[in-house]
Design a protein around this motif. Structure first.
Motif, PDB file in Angstrom:
ATOM      1  N   GLN A 325       1.079  -0.528  -0.119  1.00  0.00           N
ATOM      2  CA  GLN A 325       0.119  -0.326   0.108  1.00  0.00           C
ATOM      3  C   GLN A 325       0.980   1.030   0.040  1.00  0.00           C
ATOM      4  O   GLN A 325       0.282   2.331  -1.034  1.00  0.00           O
ATOM      5  CB  GLN A 325      -0.936   0.033   1.200  1.00  0.00           C
ATOM      6  CG  GLN A 325      -1.865  -1.336   1.344  1.00  0.00           C
ATOM      7  CD  GLN A 325      -2.808  -0.658  -0.416  1.00  0.00           C
ATOM      8  OE1 GLN A 325      -3.203   0.370  -0.148  1.00  0.00           O
ATOM      9  NE2 GLN A 325      -3.180  -2.229  -1.188  1.00  0.00           N
ATOM     10  N   PHE A 326       1.740   1.351   0.889  1.00  0.00           N
ATOM     11  CA  PHE A 326       2.716   2.571   0.786  1.00  0.00           C
ATOM     12  C   PHE A 326       4.160   2.166  -0.460  1.00  0.00           C
ATOM     13  O   PHE A 326       5.342   3.214  -0.581  1.00  0.00           O
ATOM     14  CB  PHE A 326       3.618   1.849   2.590  1.00  0.00           C
ATOM     15  CG  PHE A 326       2.779   3.003   2.975  1.00  0.00           C
ATOM     16  CD1 PHE A 326       2.838   4.703   3.842  1.00  0.00           C
ATOM     17  CD2 PHE A 326       1.244   2.360   3.350  1.00  0.00           C
ATOM     18  CE1 PHE A 326       2.626   5.246   4.432  1.00  0.00           C
ATOM     19  CE2 PHE A 326       0.828   2.661   3.873  1.00  0.00           C
ATOM     20  CZ  PHE A 326       0.891   3.938   5.323  1.00  0.00           C
ATOM     21  N   LYS A 327       3.482   1.718  -1.680  1.00  0.00           N
ATOM     22  CA  LYS A 327       3.813   1.572  -2.057  1.00  0.00           C
ATOM     23  C   LYS A 327       5.573   1.277  -2.427  1.00  0.00           C
ATOM     24  O   LYS A 327       6.750   2.185  -3.203  1.00  0.00           O
ATOM     25  CB  LYS A 327       4.387   2.898  -3.461  1.00  0.00           C
ATOM     26  CG  LYS A 327       2.915   3.160  -3.611  1.00  0.00           C
ATOM     27  CD  LYS A 327       2.565   4.475  -4.728  1.00  0.00           C
ATOM     28  CE  LYS A 327       1.227   4.195  -5.781  1.00  0.00           C
ATOM     29  NZ  LYS A 327       0.152   4.087  -4.393  1.00  0.00           N
ATOM     30  N   MET A 328       6.324   0.788  -1.846  1.00  0.00           N
ATOM     31  CA  MET A 328       7.546  -0.339  -1.741  1.00  0.00           C
ATOM     32  C   MET A 328       7.768  -0.921  -2.538  1.00  0.00           C
ATOM     33  O   MET A 328       7.152  -1.730  -2.968  1.00  0.00           O
ATOM     34  CB  MET A 328       7.538  -0.965  -0.170  1.00  0.00           C
ATOM     35  CG  MET A 328       7.800   0.539   1.006  1.00  0.00           C
ATOM     36  SD  MET A 328       8.808  -0.707   2.655  1.00  0.00           S
ATOM     37  CE  MET A 328       8.184  -0.004   3.368  1.00  0.00           C
ATOM     38  N   SER A 329       9.242  -0.778  -3.420  1.00  0.00           N
ATOM     39  CA  SER A 329       9.415  -1.845  -3.610  1.00  0.00           C
ATOM     40  C   SER A 329       9.791  -3.129  -3.631  1.00  0.00           C
ATOM     41  O   SER A 329       8.602  -3.517  -2.343  1.00  0.00           O
ATOM     42  CB  SER A 329      10.673  -1.858  -4.662  1.00  0.00           C
ATOM     43  OG  SER A 329      11.594  -2.017  -4.044  1.00  0.00           O
ATOM     44  N   LEU A 330       9.675  -4.409  -4.462  1.00  0.00           N
ATOM     45  CA  LEU A 330       9.039  -5.808  -4.346  1.00  0.00           C
ATOM     46  C   LEU A 330      10.163  -6.403  -3.194  1.00  0.00           C
ATOM     47  O   LEU A 330      10.027  -6.670  -2.423  1.00  0.00           O
ATOM     48  CB  LEU A 330       8.944  -6.631  -5.152  1.00  0.00           C
ATOM     49  CG  LEU A 330       8.254  -8.233  -5.294  1.00  0.00           C
ATOM     50  CD1 LEU A 330       7.437  -7.620  -4.626  1.00  0.00           C
ATOM     51  CD2 LEU A 330       8.401  -8.687  -6.146  1.00  0.00           C
ATOM     52  N   ILE A 331      11.530  -5.656  -3.460  1.00  0.00           N
ATOM     53  CA  ILE A 331      12.391  -6.291  -2.628  1.00  0.00           C
ATOM     54  C   ILE A 331      13.020  -5.491  -1.302  1.00  0.00           C
ATOM     55  O   ILE A 331      13.102  -5.874  -0.330  1.00  0.00           O
ATOM     56  CB  ILE A 331      13.646  -5.674  -3.238  1.00  0.00           C
ATOM     57  CG1 ILE A 331      13.853  -6.936  -4.350  1.00  0.00           C
ATOM     58  CG2 ILE A 331      15.049  -6.112  -2.476  1.00  0.00           C
ATOM     59  CD1 ILE A 331      14.954  -6.317  -5.641  1.00  0.00           C
ATOM     60  N   GLU A 332      12.520  -4.214  -1.343  1.00  0.00           N
ATOM     61  CA  GLU A 332      12.385  -2.851  -0.386  1.00  0.00           C
ATOM     62  C   GLU A 332      11.400  -4.793   1.221  1.00  0.00           C
ATOM     63  O   GLU A 332      11.388  -3.863   1.740  1.00  0.00           O
ATOM     64  CB  GLU A 332      11.906  -1.930  -0.425  1.00  0.00           C
ATOM     65  CG  GLU A 332      13.104  -0.887  -0.988  1.00  0.00           C
ATOM     66  CD  GLU A 332      14.153  -0.695  -0.188  1.00  0.00           C
ATOM     67  OE1 GLU A 332      14.169  -0.964   0.405  1.00  0.00           O
ATOM     68  OE2 GLU A 332      15.353  -0.170  -0.943  1.00  0.00           O
ATOM     69  N   ASN A 333      10.206  -4.303   0.113  1.00  0.00           N
ATOM     70  CA  ASN A 333       8.734  -4.618   1.010  1.00  0.00           C
ATOM     71  C   ASN A 333       9.022  -5.824   1.721  1.00  0.00           C
ATOM     72  O   ASN A 333       9.128  -6.456   2.959  1.00  0.00           O
ATOM     73  CB  ASN A 333       7.916  -4.937  -0.334  1.00  0.00           C
ATOM     74  CG  ASN A 333       6.732  -5.334  -0.129  1.00  0.00           C
ATOM     75  OD1 ASN A 333       6.093  -6.840   2.109  1.00  0.00           O
ATOM     76  ND2 ASN A 333       5.163  -5.703   0.048  1.00  0.00           N
ATOM     77  N   MET A 334      10.184  -7.091   1.322  1.00  0.00           N
ATOM     78  CA  MET A 334      10.723  -8.111   1.367  1.00  0.00           C
ATOM     79  C   MET A 334      11.197  -7.686   2.453  1.00  0.00           C
ATOM     80  O   MET A 334      11.148  -8.509   3.761  1.00  0.00           O
ATOM     81  CB  MET A 334      11.265  -9.394   0.664  1.00  0.00           C
ATOM     82  CG  MET A 334      10.552  -9.856  -0.058  1.00  0.00           C
ATOM     83  SD  MET A 334       9.546 -10.849   0.113  1.00  0.00           S
ATOM     84  CE  MET A 334       7.802 -10.509  -0.369  1.00  0.00           C
ATOM     85  N   LEU A 335      12.362  -7.439   2.526  1.00  0.00           N
ATOM     86  CA  LEU A 335      13.086  -6.394   3.669  1.00  0.00           C
ATOM     87  C   LEU A 335      12.541  -6.043   4.385  1.00  0.00           C
ATOM     88  O   LEU A 335      13.100  -6.310   6.472  1.00  0.00           O
ATOM     89  CB  LEU A 335      14.076  -5.613   3.034  1.00  0.00           C
ATOM     90  CG  LEU A 335      15.487  -5.997   2.277  1.00  0.00           C
ATOM     91  CD1 LEU A 335      16.248  -5.292   2.166  1.00  0.00           C
ATOM     92  CD2 LEU A 335      16.488  -7.055   3.818  1.00  0.00           C
ATOM     93  N   PHE A 336      11.650  -5.379   4.550  1.00  0.00           N
ATOM     94  CA  PHE A 336      10.785  -5.152   5.493  1.00  0.00           C
ATOM     95  C   PHE A 336       9.726  -5.641   6.643  1.00  0.00           C
ATOM     96  O   PHE A 336       9.921  -5.573   7.473  1.00  0.00           O
ATOM     97  CB  PHE A 336      10.029  -3.604   5.144  1.00  0.00           C
ATOM     98  CG  PHE A 336       9.259  -3.238   5.565  1.00  0.00           C
ATOM     99  CD1 PHE A 336       9.155  -2.303   6.357  1.00  0.00           C
ATOM    100  CD2 PHE A 336       7.327  -3.305   5.857  1.00  0.00           C
ATOM    101  CE1 PHE A 336       8.959  -1.950   7.704  1.00  0.00           C
ATOM    102  CE2 PHE A 336       6.643  -2.677   6.304  1.00  0.00           C
ATOM    103  CZ  PHE A 336       6.898  -1.479   7.214  1.00  0.00           C
ATOM    104  N   SER A 337       9.551  -6.578   5.860  1.00  0.00           N
ATOM    105  CA  SER A 337       8.558  -7.319   5.913  1.00  0.00           C
ATOM    106  C   SER A 337       9.255  -8.169   7.438  1.00  0.00           C
ATOM    107  O   SER A 337       8.058  -9.094   8.402  1.00  0.00           O
ATOM    108  CB  SER A 337       7.424  -7.919   5.294  1.00  0.00           C
ATOM    109  OG  SER A 337       6.977  -7.129   4.541  1.00  0.00           O
ATOM    110  N   PHE A 338      10.312  -9.078   6.531  1.00  0.00           N
ATOM    111  CA  PHE A 338      10.687  -9.940   7.078  1.00  0.00           C
ATOM    112  C   PHE A 338      11.826  -9.478   8.456  1.00  0.00           C
ATOM    113  O   PHE A 338      11.541  -9.728   9.394  1.00  0.00           O
ATOM    114  CB  PHE A 338      11.793 -10.634   6.461  1.00  0.00           C
ATOM    115  CG  PHE A 338      11.219 -12.008   5.534  1.00  0.00           C
ATOM    116  CD1 PHE A 338      10.189 -11.635   3.981  1.00  0.00           C
ATOM    117  CD2 PHE A 338      11.918 -13.533   5.985  1.00  0.00           C
ATOM    118  CE1 PHE A 338      10.023 -12.311   3.573  1.00  0.00           C
ATOM    119  CE2 PHE A 338      11.068 -13.917   4.939  1.00  0.00           C
ATOM    120  CZ  PHE A 338      10.174 -13.455   3.942  1.00  0.00           C
ATOM    121  N   ALA A 339      11.751  -8.381   8.670  1.00  0.00           N
ATOM    122  CA  ALA A 339      12.590  -7.638   9.469  1.00  0.00           C
ATOM    123  C   ALA A 339      12.254  -7.334  10.879  1.00  0.00           C
ATOM    124  O   ALA A 339      12.221  -7.571  11.974  1.00  0.00           O
ATOM    125  CB  ALA A 339      13.382  -6.044   8.987  1.00  0.00           C
TER     126      ALA A 339
END
Lengths: 644, 190
Positions: A325-339
Motif C-alpha cells: 500500500q505504501f508503494k515499496m518496491s518488491l525487494i524493499e517490501n520483503m526486507l521490511f516485512s521479514f525484518a
C-alpha cells in the motif's frame, strides 16, 4: 558465590560474547544471532551458568536499548523527524492496529477471555527495536527505504507502549499481585498525566537549555572520561525518570536525543556512548537467549511451534500488505516485512506488568515469553533467508540495486581543526558555496567562533566514528588543519583505511612534517609558514627597492620551485641520498631564480634600455646598483621611512 | 623534430564560454593537436618560460585561441608574449628559433561581422585589429596565417556554434595537411 556473584556473572557473559560472537560472524550469521545463541548455551536451561534470575540482568541490559534510541534520536534533527510523520503515523499506526486485531482473534480461537486475548494481541503486536535496528545497521540496510520504514514502525510502537501501559490494568481478570512493579505508580490518572507532561517538557527544556552549558563546561576540562560519564548520566537520568512515571524509557531517551541533535556535541556524544550501547545491547541479546525456556519447549514443542509460526506469519502478511500500500518496491517490501516479524523486548516488560496487574496468568506468560524470544532469535535467520534465498529470485538476475543515500545535508568538505588556519580555508570554500563540516577539539575555540555565527562540532578527529558521524562516507575532501603532526598522520591513515575516496589536504609545520604527510598519503600538503614567509620575502625585496612586479615574480618562483622540489624529495626522505639531493635542489633553486631575474632583464633590454650585458652579469653589486637606481624614482616616498 | 599543432588556449572564464568550448571540443581529439590551457597552467600568471619555449620548439603550427578582449587578447597571453618570446630565443642574437613556424590567431568576438567594417561601430576589420599579432609573428620570423574569427560568440544558437566549430576544425586540418602534418602523424600511427 554470592560475593563473587557480579564478577562471576560478568566473566560468564563476557566469555560467552567473546567466544560466541566472533564464531557467529565467521559463519556469516551476524553478531545478534551470535549473542542469542551464546545466551541459550549459558542460560539456565542449557549449561545453567548464570543462575535462574536472568530477568534481573535483562532489566539492566535493557538500558542498551534505551541508549540505542538515544543515539538514533541524535541522528534525527526535528526537521527530519517531522518529514517522517507520515510513515510513522500511517505505516506504524496501521501495523500496530491491524496486527493487534488479528492476534487478538487468534488468541480468541484458543478459548481465552476477550480481555486476555486483547492484552496478548497488544503485547505481541510490538516488534523488537533492538534486534531489528542492530541487524539492519550491521547489514548496512538502515538507510534504505525498507530500513527507514522499519524505523518509523518501531518508533510508533515505542509511542504505542504508553497507551498500552494505561490500558492493561483495565483488562484485569485475575487477582492483582501486590508486588511493587516497574512502571506502576499509585497516582491518580490526572496526576499521572500531569507528571508525564512535566517529565517530557522537562527533558526538552533541560536538553535545550541546561545540557549544552554543562557539556561545554565538562569539555573545557578536557577530561574525556568525565565527558562520557556525563553522557551516561544523562541517559540514565532519563531512563529512571521515565520509569518512575511508567513511560517507555527508550522513548524518553529518543526524545532527548532529538533535542540534542542540533548540538555541537552531537558527534562526540555518539562516540562516547556507542561502545556502551553495543556492549549492553549484546548483554541484552544474551539475556534474551538465556530466557528461552528449553524445558517448556521440550514439553509442548507442537504448541510453541504453532504459536511461533502463526505470530511470524501474521506479522509478515500484515507488513507485506502495508508495504505494498505504501508503494515499496518488491525487494524493499520483503526486507521490511521479514525484518519486523517478531515479538519485541517491550513484550517482556508488558508481560511482567500484565502479570502484576492480574491480566494474564503465569502459564500463558511463560509460554508466550518463549515464543517471543524464539521469534526474536529467528529474525536474523529470517533476514538471511530473505537476502540469500528470496531476493535473488525476485531480482531475476539483475544487479542488486544501489542503496539509497540519505541526503541529509552532509557537506562535501570536512575541515578538521577550526583554528586560525582552518578558518581561512573554510571561509574561502564557503564563499564559493561549498558547505563545510567543522570539527574542533577545543571547547573554548568552539565558543569563540560561535559568537561569530559559525558552528563547529566538538569531536576528536582521530576517531573513525567521529569522522563517520561527520559524514566522511559522503564527503569529497578532508582538510586537516589540526596543527599537530601526530594527529594529522593519524587522520590521514584513518582516511586511507576507511574513506579512501576522500581527497586529503593537510597542513604541516615545516618540511620534515610535510615529507611525513606526503609519504602517509596526503594529496596536498601546505607548510603553514611557507605562504606567509614567501609573502614576507616578497615584501622584503620591495623594501630593498625592488619594483613590486619583480619582487612578486621572484617570490612566486621560489614558491613554485620549492613546492616542486618538496614533492621530489619526499620520496628520498629518510634515505642517505636525501641530504645531498636536498642541498643540490636548494642550490638549483637559487640559480633558477637568478636566471629568471636575468631573463626579465633581457626582456627589458630588448626595448632599448641602455644597460650592457657585461654590467649585469659582472658582480654582486648589481643588486645594490639596481636597487639604488630604482629607488631614486620614489625617493620622496621612501625617505621618511629611512629616517624613522 | 618540429611537428604537429600546439593549441594555446587563453580564456580566463573558459567554463562559461560555449563558443570556445565547442571550438576546443572540435579539435582536441585530433591526434596531432596538443592543447596548452594557459589559464589552467598559470593561474597566478607565473609562466614557466622554459616549458613554454620547449613547447613552441616542438610544434610547427602554433594556434592562439582566445576571446577578442578589447581588440586584443586576455592579459595572460600578453604576459606570455612578453616573457616567452624573449631575445635570444624568438629574435636577436641566438634567436629566431621559431622561424618558419605558422602562427594562427583563432578569435571569438562578441559583435557581428558587419560591425568590423569602416562603417560598423568597430571601424576596423578583425584582420586589421590583429595587426600587432601579425607583426609579432613576422618579427619572430613566423608566418602569420589568415586568422580564424567566430563572430557573435555570445548570441549564436547552439547549432550555429557547432557549425562554426566544424569550420574551425576543417581550417586547422587544412593547415595541418598543407604543412604535411597529417601524413606525418598517419605514418607514425601506422
Amino acid at each position: 558465590m554470592e560475593e563473587a556473584g557480579f564478577l562471576y556473572q560478568a566473566l560468564v557473559f563476557l566469555l560467552a560474547a567473546v567466544v560466541g560472537v566472533p564464531i557467529a560472524k565467521q559463519l556469516g550469521l551476524g553478531s545478534v544471532l551470535g549473542y542469542l545463541i551464546a545466551g541459550i548455551i549459558i542460560g539456565p536451561f542449557a549449561l545453567g551458568l548464570v543462575g535462574q534470575d536472568v530477568t534481573d540482568i535483562m532489566h539492566f541490559a535493557e538500558f542498551g536499548v534505551v541508549m540505542m534510541l538515544f543515539l538514533i534520536g541524535l541522528e534525527l534533527q526535528p526537521k527530519k523527524l517531522w518529514k517522517m510523520r507520515m510513515p510513522i503515523l500511517g505505516l506504524g499506526g496501521l501495523q500496530v492496529v491491524i496486527t493487534m486485531v488479528l492476534l487478538t482473534l487468534l488468541a480468541l480461537a484458543f478459548d481465552l477471555h476477550w480481555k486476555m486475548a486483547l492484552a496478548i494481541g497488544m503485547i505481541l503486536a510490538l516488534s523488537s527495536t533492538a534486534i531489528v535496528l542492530q541487524t539492519l545497521s550491521e547489514k548496512d540496510l538502515l538507510r534504505t527505504d525498507a530500513g527507514k520504514s522499519a524505523f518509523s514502525v518501531l518508533l510508533f510502537q515505542d509511542i504505542a507502549v504508553i497507551p498500552m501501559l494505561t490500558l492493561l490494568p483495565l483488562l484485569a481478570t485475575l487477582p492483582v499481585e501486590t508486588s511493587q512493579s516497574v512502571g506502576h505508580t499509585d497516582l491518580e490518572a490526572w496526576q499521572q498525566a500531569g507528571l508525564v507532561f512535566a517529565i517530557i517538557s522537562g527533558i526538552i527544556l533541560i536538553g535545550r537549555y541546561l545540557v549544552r552549558p554543562i557539556f561545554n563546561w565538562i569539555a573545557r576540562t578536557g577530561l574525556r572520561e568525565i565527558f562520557i560519564a556525563t553522557s551516561l548520566l544523562l541517559v540514565l537520568s532519563i531512563t529512571v525518570a521515565m520509569q518512575k512515571v511508567g513511560l517507555s524509557p527508550a522513548l524518553g531517551a529518543f526524545l532527548a536525543g532529538v533535542v540534542l541533535a542540533e548540538s555541537e556535541y552531537r558527534h562526540e556524544l555518539e562516540v562516547g556512548l556507542v561502545t556502551f550501547k553495543s556492549l549492553l545491547l549484546g548483554l541484552f541479546f544474551i539475556t534474551v537467549g538465556a530466557s528461552i525456556n528449553l524445558e517448556l519447549l521440550m514439553q509442548s514443542p507442537g504448541l510453541i511451534l504453532l504459536l511461533l509460526v502463526s505470530l511470524i506469519a501474521i506479522k509478515i502478511i500484515v507488513l507485506m500488505i502495508l508495504a505494498k500500500q505504501f508503494k515499496m518496491s518488491l525487494i524493499e517490501n520483503m526486507l521490511f516485512s521479514f525484518a519486523l516479524a517478531q515479538g519485541g523486548e517491550f513484550a517482556f516488560v508488558l508481560f511482567s506488568f500484565a502479570s502484576q496487574n492480574g491480566v494474564l496468568s503465569n502459564d500463558i506468560i511463560s509460554l508466550l515469553t518463549v515464543v517471543v524470544a524464539l521469534s526474536m532469535a529467528l529474525t536474523p535467520v529470517l533476514l538471511i533467508i530473505c537476502e540469500k534465498l528470496i531476493i535473488p529470485r525476485l531480482s531475476f538476475g539483475k544487479e542488486r540495486r544501489e542503496f539509497d543515500k540519505v541526503d541529509d545535508g552532509e557537506t562535501p568538505v570536512i575541515v578538521a581543526g577550526y583554528g586560525r588556519f582552518g578558518q581561512i580555508v573554510s571561509r574561502i570554500l564557503r564563499s564559493q558555496g561549498f558547505d563545510t563540516t567543522l570539527l574542533e577539539y577545543d571547547a573554548v575555540q568552539i565558543d569563540l567562533v560561535k559568537k561569530f555565527g559559525t558552528k563547529a562540532y566538538y569531536g576528536d578527529v582521530t576517531n573513525e566514528e567521529v569522522l563517520r558521524a561527520a559524514g566522511a562516507d559522503d564527503a569529497k575532501m578532508m582538510v586537516i588543519a589540526v596543527g599537530n603532526q601526530e594527529k594529522t598522520l593519524k587522520v590521514i591513515d584513518l582516511c586511507h583505511k576507511h574513506f579512501p575516496h576522500l581527497k586529503i589536504y593537510s597542513r604541516a609545520k615545516g618540511r620534515r612534517e610535510a615529507y611525513e604527510q606526503t609519504k602517509a598519503g596526503a594529496d596536498f600538503v601546505m607548510r603553514e609558514t611557507l605562504g606567509s614567509a614567501v609573502i614576507l620575502g616578497r615584501e622584503a625585496l620591495m623594501g630593498l627597492g625592488y619594483r613590486k612586479y619583480q619582487a612578486h615574480r621572484t617570490a612566486t618562483a621560489f614558491y613554485h620551485y620549492d613546492s616542486q622540489h618538496l614533492e621530489e624529495l619526499a620520496e628520498l626522505w629518510g634515505d642517505k641520498q636525501y641530504v645531498i639531493k636536498a642541498a643540490e635542489r636548494a642550490e638549483m633553486l637559487e640559480a633558477v631564480l637568478k636566471a629568471d631575474q636575468k631573463d626579465s632583464n633581457a626582456m627589458r633590454r630588448a626595448w632599448n634600455t641602455p644597460v650592457s650585458l657585461e654590467e649585469e652579469e659582472s658582480d654582486a653589486s648589481e643588486l645594490d646598483d639596481n636597487a639604488k637606481g630604482r629607488q631614486s624614482g620614489s625617493e620622496a616616498k621612501e625617505q621618511p621611512e629611512e629616517k624613522s | 623534430m618540429t611537428t604537429r599543432v600546439l593549441l594555446n588556449l587563453v580564456h580566463p572564464i573558459f567554463e562559461k564560454s560555449w563558443a570556445n568550448q565547442a571550438m576546443l571540443e572540435a579539435v582536441k581529439d585530433l591526434k596531432y593537436v596538443k592543447v596548452n590551457d594557459l589559464y589552467e597552467e598559470y593561474p597566478d600568471y607565473f609562466i614557466d618560460i622554459q616549458r613554454e619555449q620547449k613547447l613552441l620548439l616542438d610544434h610547427a603550427l602554433i594556434v592562439f585561441q582566445h576571446p577578442f578582449y578589447w581588440y586584443s587578447s586576455p592579459s595572460l597571453l600578453k604576459e606570455w608574449q612578453d616573457l616567452v618570446l624573449a631575445e635570444g630565443f624568438a629574435y636577436g642574437e641566438g634567436g629566431y628559433q621559431l622561424a618558419g613556424r605558422r602562427w594562427l590567431s583563432a578569435i571569438t568576438a562578441g559583435a557581428a561581422e558587419d560591425s568590423y567594417t569602416p562603417h560598423g561601430f568597430n571601424n576596423f576589420s578583425a584582420d586589421e585589429l590583429l595587426r600587432p599579432f601579425e607583426q609579432t609573428a613576422d618579427f619572430c620570423g613566423m608566418e602569420f596565417v589568415k586568422p580564424f574569427v567566430l563572430y557573435e560568440a555570445e548570441t549564436l544558437s547552439h547549432s550555429r556554434i557547432e557549425k562554426e566549430a566544424e569550420r574551425y576544425r576543417d581550417y586547422i586540418q587544412g593547415l595541418a595537411t598543407s604543412l604535411g602534418l597529417l601524413e606525418q602523424s598517419e605514418e607514425e600511427a601506422s
